[in-house]
Design a protein around this motif. Structure first.
Motif: not given
Length: 77
Positions: A32, A34, A36-38, A58, A61
């Motif tokens: 992902p 940054r 997409q992680t947020k 987790e 993600l």
């Protein structure tokens, strides 16, 4: 080089294959970004000092990272 080609190359650089232990199934994954992680953290409703937050993040993600698989019978290409 146009924008769409740059985007395709950037996505391809984040992709990799991960074979299972017996090699019968291979998962294709994409790391992902940054942002997409947020977004995954917001979807998981992750809050500071929440013991379950890491597990929820987790999972979000991982679900987003799997872009395909091969093998195992009836698997999409």
């Amino acid at each position: 080089m146009d924008l769409s080609q740059i985007q395709r190359e950037a996505e391809a650089a984040r992709e990799f294959d991960h074979p299972c232990a017996d090699g019968a199934v291979v998962f294709s994954l994409r790391l992902p970004t940054r942002s997409q992680t947020k977004v995954a953290a917001m979807r998981a409703n992750a809050r500071p000092n929440d013991p379950g937050a890491i597990a929820l993040l987790e999972r979000e993600l991982l679900v987003g990272a799997v872009i395909g698989w091969r093998g195992g019978g009836g698997a999409p290409a």
